[in-house]
Design an enzyme around this catalytic site. Sequence first.
Site, short mmCIF file in Angstrom:
data_model
loop_
_atom_site.label_atom_id
_atom_site.label_comp_id
_atom_site.label_asym_id
_atom_site.label_seq_id
_atom_site.Cartn_x
_atom_site.Cartn_y
_atom_site.Cartn_z
N ASP A 1 0.84 -1.21 0.00
CA ASP A 1 0.00 0.00 0.00
C ASP A 1 0.87 1.25 0.00
OD1 ASP A 1 -2.19 -1.62 0.17
OD2 ASP A 1 -2.49 -1.32 2.33
N1 URA Z 1 -1.51 -5.52 4.44
C1 URA Z 1 -1.92 -4.24 4.30
O1 URA Z 1 -2.94 -3.84 4.87
N2 URA Z 1 -1.20 -3.42 3.51
C2 URA Z 1 -0.04 -3.80 2.88
O2 URA Z 1 0.59 -2.99 2.20
C3 URA Z 1 0.37 -5.12 3.06
C4 URA Z 1 -0.38 -5.97 3.84
#
Ligand code: URA
Length: 240
Positions: free
Chosen positions: A106
């Site tokens: 993310d």
């Molecule tokens: N879980 C999440 O919520 N975000 C990420 O980037 C990776 C795993």
Amino acid sequence: MSLSQCRLDRFISQNLNISRRAVRLMLAKKRVRVDGLIASEIGQIIDKFSVIILDNAILQANIPTYIMLNKPTGVISATIDDKHKTVFDLLNTAQIEGLHIVGRLDLNTSGLVLLTDNSRWSQSLTLPGKKVAKRYIVTLENKLTDQYITAFEQGMYFEFEDITTLPAKLEIISDHVAQVTLVEGRYHQIKRMFGRFRNPVVKLHRSSIGNLHLDENLNPGESRVLTADEVNNISKNTGN
Ligand code: URA
């Protein structure tokens, strides 16, 4: 069959401008090796990184690229974006050609991101059946309790996808910090799992994928090429 794949007989007949019948004879005479093994199937599927040798002549030996990046927060795991810097913007331009991201993070997650042009390798890490462990260090707004450990281990039902998450390991490091190990990668999975406890994730950092740990010498935004051992051992079962 993906675009980068083709049949062995087609590849050799086009490469040497000979008939497929002639290729069949070559194979029958055990003259062709694919990735070091004698090829016997004319229909064997090869890709751009299969090493193809006829007698002692190399017909194809492309070298794949494997990169680890320490992704900073605020950088997007995408090829292009109007608003944010992408992980590709952080690489040297010469390195970018043909690369794809192996498992996105993310925007506000930091840590280990892998990039390669070898889809066979990336699939060996990301296909659901492979169950390669990904480790995250998670900082939470509220205090952790032992209840989290059980809930993560049992799995959580995600209504949108109609799935129950696979058993995940949660280790409490301190009141507000946990290490979480996942063997899958559902959309915003970690944030959604802590969301069940109404406990917002303050910081999320991926520290490893399989046996490969983020190189501590890489500052946020820096990257380096993987060693051959790192490439080969990343998803090996080490018994841990
Ligand atoms: N879980 C999440 O919520 N975000 C990420 O980037 C990776 C795993």
